[in-house]
Design a protein around this motif. Structure first.
Motif, PDB file in Angstrom:
ATOM      1  N   CYS A 207      -0.770   0.670   0.439  1.00 54.56           N
ATOM      2  CA  CYS A 207       0.417   0.526  -0.415  1.00 54.56           C
ATOM      3  C   CYS A 207       1.677   0.819   0.398  1.00 54.56           C
ATOM      4  O   CYS A 207       1.790   1.883   1.011  1.00 54.56           O
ATOM      5  N   LEU A 208       2.623  -0.119   0.382  1.00 60.48           N
ATOM      6  CA  LEU A 208       3.882   0.034   1.107  1.00 60.48           C
ATOM      7  C   LEU A 208       4.942   0.613   0.180  1.00 60.48           C
ATOM      8  O   LEU A 208       5.391  -0.044  -0.758  1.00 60.48           O
ATOM      9  N   VAL A 398       8.093   0.473  -8.273  1.00 59.29           N
ATOM     10  CA  VAL A 398       6.963  -0.395  -7.912  1.00 59.29           C
ATOM     11  C   VAL A 398       6.988  -0.680  -6.416  1.00 59.29           C
ATOM     12  O   VAL A 398       8.021  -1.039  -5.841  1.00 59.29           O
ATOM     13  N   MET A 399       5.835  -0.522  -5.785  1.00 56.09           N
ATOM     14  CA  MET A 399       5.711  -0.673  -4.332  1.00 56.09           C
ATOM     15  C   MET A 399       6.173  -2.063  -3.860  1.00 56.09           C
ATOM     16  O   MET A 399       6.252  -3.019  -4.628  1.00 56.09           O
ATOM     17  N   LYS A 400       6.410  -2.158  -2.563  1.00 55.32           N
ATOM     18  CA  LYS A 400       6.768  -3.439  -1.954  1.00 55.32           C
ATOM     19  C   LYS A 400       5.584  -4.398  -1.972  1.00 55.32           C
ATOM     20  O   LYS A 400       5.739  -5.608  -2.097  1.00 55.32           O
ATOM     21  N   GLY A 401       4.388  -3.857  -1.853  1.00 54.65           N
ATOM     22  CA  GLY A 401       3.178  -4.671  -1.862  1.00 54.65           C
ATOM     23  C   GLY A 401       2.095  -4.007  -1.049  1.00 54.65           C
ATOM     24  O   GLY A 401       2.248  -2.870  -0.578  1.00 54.65           O
ATOM     25  N   TYR A 402       0.961  -4.694  -0.895  1.00 54.26           N
ATOM     26  CA  TYR A 402      -0.123  -4.209  -0.046  1.00 54.26           C
ATOM     27  C   TYR A 402       0.072  -4.742   1.370  1.00 54.26           C
ATOM     28  O   TYR A 402       0.370  -5.929   1.562  1.00 54.26           O
ATOM     29  N   LEU A 403      -0.100  -3.893   2.350  1.00 50.92           N
ATOM     30  CA  LEU A 403       0.112  -4.270   3.741  1.00 50.92           C
ATOM     31  C   LEU A 403      -0.858  -5.368   4.169  1.00 50.92           C
ATOM     32  O   LEU A 403      -2.082  -5.220   4.054  1.00 50.92           O
ATOM     33  N   ASN A 404      -0.291  -6.471   4.634  1.00 51.39           N
ATOM     34  CA  ASN A 404      -1.082  -7.596   5.154  1.00 51.39           C
ATOM     35  C   ASN A 404      -2.145  -8.087   4.172  1.00 51.39           C
ATOM     36  O   ASN A 404      -3.243  -8.479   4.578  1.00 51.39           O
ATOM     37  N   ASN A 405      -1.805  -8.071   2.887  1.00 50.33           N
ATOM     38  CA  ASN A 405      -2.758  -8.530   1.878  1.00 50.33           C
ATOM     39  C   ASN A 405      -1.995  -9.182   0.729  1.00 50.33           C
ATOM     40  O   ASN A 405      -1.880  -8.620  -0.368  1.00 50.33           O
TER      41      ASN A 405
END
Length: 547
Positions: A207-208, A398-405
């Motif tokens: 999680c970023l 809310v997170m930026k997204g999942y790293l490399n996913n």
């Protein structure tokens, strides 16, 4: 109104926005303002650090890391128990706009390698309790330095270096930490932290969490603290959550940026020591997972200590039963407030917080400032009050997204930026929220998330196992325990203990099959091959009722 939807709830605007160029600048300002006030206390040793005493080694670590070659967006990892160096390394990394990726100390080598292959840290700080993992770390080419916190051993190729030697060798006095931190970054894009979060379809994802995510969390906390001081005066909190976990790390980060209370910490739970800390430091509030609330509700040790200072128990990480809440209140003669909250690593920390003044039994609270929420049915239609559906949240937490996913990110955060939590709940007419079940299949053992799919994939590597289905079964102390239904290969001998031992040897402690193992002829699945876990739960209940 968001998305022109009347059923969207909003937590409200902040009274005052944080105006800082970066998270590093915020830390420097808050540490400076905190001055000599005690900030962090080691409950086991009594060692105490003021806010200023945290700033000095953190700034020094920033200069050392910079001198050793760490730059913006480089990843630094820590594999260690809760200890003071953890904070200095963490904050020093953040001051450089580099990225901190704490690592779970209970990981097996398989889990550790998966986690590191995602975050790909340039530097690793390792404590003595994790030195058995160094042989693996040396093999990973992306790790350029391994810094030993408790050992003076060095490596022939200088990849391994003791902590003190590392500091003495690389500190540069020409690097101005404050000037660097005052340079503005894109808060919504600049990543500060990578935390591993388990999913339902396999191994953990990264999680970023951005500077803006953390700013928002700090702002929420700053607005909640004045009420606590008004009610209880000088606030001292106690936490034992591991700092590699988002709940534990955010607790120390929020205490560092609040300045209004001191935090006592322990690196593990020891019943007598825990209660001694509450008495000795006059702890007002504790942040715990439900198993510790169960402990307080039932332990006979409670009568040995003066716990009259304790006023608020804040329970999170997993649901707390009403029975346990009632029991602990009774033990404290109804002179204690028990609050629940709700959050996810993907939402930085908490999006719902119990209210001291307006909380309701069983509620996980009301929306945090700056957060939008809605309850949706299986077709995505938003629902009104008292109707159960999936909780979705939106906003700067809310997170930026999942790293490399990207695929997993799109499955979790939709095109309109709504984070789908996978949890079922509802809100009432007073906008108090209640969580009733989980759409996700995660097993919550104590404060840890255990993905059934990961355990199933592991068990299927055993040549004696033909098929397997894993569920969580209720447990008063732990919340849930992993339980496996196993189909044996034809003509083989396989015992429950063999299956349990296989998991113990290949998975971290939280994933052990403490719930048990049952051998069956076939795992129930739908036409597409998906395991019908509801059928497995019914099978478990039927089996249990016959015992």
């Amino acid at each position: 109104m968001v998305d022109n939807d009347p059923n969207v709830i909003y937590g409200g605007d902040f009274e005052e926005k944080l105006q800082f160029a970066s998270l590093g600048e915020l830390l420097i300002q808050h540490f400076t303002d905190g001055g000599e006030k005690p900030a962090l206390i080691n409950g086991a040793t009594g060692e105490t650090w003021s806010f200023r005493e945290i700033l000095t080694p953190s700034s020094k670590l920033a200069r050392v890391l910079y001198g050793a070659g760490i730059r913006q967006n480089d990843v630094v990892s820590i594999l260690a128990e809760n200890r003071f160096e953890f904070t200095a390394i963490s904050y020093g990394t953040i001051l450089l706009n580099a990225i901190l990726a704490p690592v779970n100390t209970t990981y097996t080598e398989r889990e550790l390698k998966h986690s590191l292959d995602i975050s790909r840290p340039k530097f690793m700080f390792v404590s003595k309790v994790c030195e058995n993992k160094i042989s693996l770390l040396k093999k990973l080419s992306y790790i350029k330095r391994i810094i030993l916190l408790d050992n003076n051993d060095t490596d022939e190729n200088t990849k391994i270096i003791p902590y003190k030697k590392f500091i003495n060798k690389f500190e540069t006095t020409s690097f101005d930490v404050e000037k660097y931190a005052s340079q503005k970054v894109n808060l919504s894009e600049q990543v500060a932290l990578i935390f591993m979060s388990s999913g339902t379809t396999g191994l953990p994802k990264g999680c970023l969490l951005t500077h803006l995510n953390i700013f928002t969390c700090v702002a929420i906390n700053l607005e909640r603290v004045p009420l606590g001081k008004e009610l209880f005066g000088n606030v001292v909190s106690l936490s034992i959550a591991p700092w590699f976990h988002s709940m534990g790390f955010m607790a120390i980060l929020l205490s560092a940026t609040t300045r209004e209370f001191s935090m006592v910490y322990l690196d593990k739970f020891e019943p007598e020591l825990y209660l001694q800390c509450i008495e000795k430091y006059k702890v007002v509030t504790i942040q715990v997972a439900p198993p510790l609330v169960v402990f307080l509700a039932k332990t006979p040790l409670l009568n040995k200590y003066d716990l009259s200072s304790l006023k608020v128990i804040f329970s999170g990480a997993a649901p707390l039963t009403q029975e346990t809440e009632d029991q602990v209140k009774e033990r404290f003669n109804n002179e204690i407030i028990v609050l629940q909250g709700y959050g996810q690593t993907e939402a930085t920390l908490g999006v719902l917080y119990g209210s001291v003044s307006a909380g309701k039994p069983g509620s996980v609270g009301e929306l945090a400032k700056g957060v939008y929420a809605k309850i949706v049915d299986e077709k995505g239609k938003s629902l009104g009050p008292n109707k159960v559906g999936e909780l979705c949240v939106k906003g700067p937490l809310v997170m930026k997204g999942y790293l490399n996913n990207n695929a997993a990110t799109k499955e979790t955060i939709d095109k309109n930026s709504w984070l789908h939590t996978g949890d079922l709940g509802y809100y009432d007419e007073d906008f108090q929220f209640f969580i009733v079940d989980r759409l996700k299949e995660l097993i919550k053992y104590k404060a840890f998330q255990v993905p059934p799919a990961e355990l199933e994939a592991l068990l299927l590597k055993n040549p004696k196992i033909k098929d397997v289905g894993v569920i969580g079964i209720p447990d008063e102390v732990a919340g849930e325990l992993p339980f496996a239904f196993v189909v044996k290969q034809p003509g083989v001998e396989l015992t429950e203990e063999e299956v349990k031992d296989f998991v113990v040897k290949n998975a971290s402690d939280a994933k052990w099959l403490r719930g048990g193992v049952k051998f069956i002829d076939e795992i129930p699945k739908n036409p597409s091959g998906k395991i019908l876990r509801r059928d497995l739960r019914d099978l478990y209940k039927n089996t249990k009722s016959k015992l």
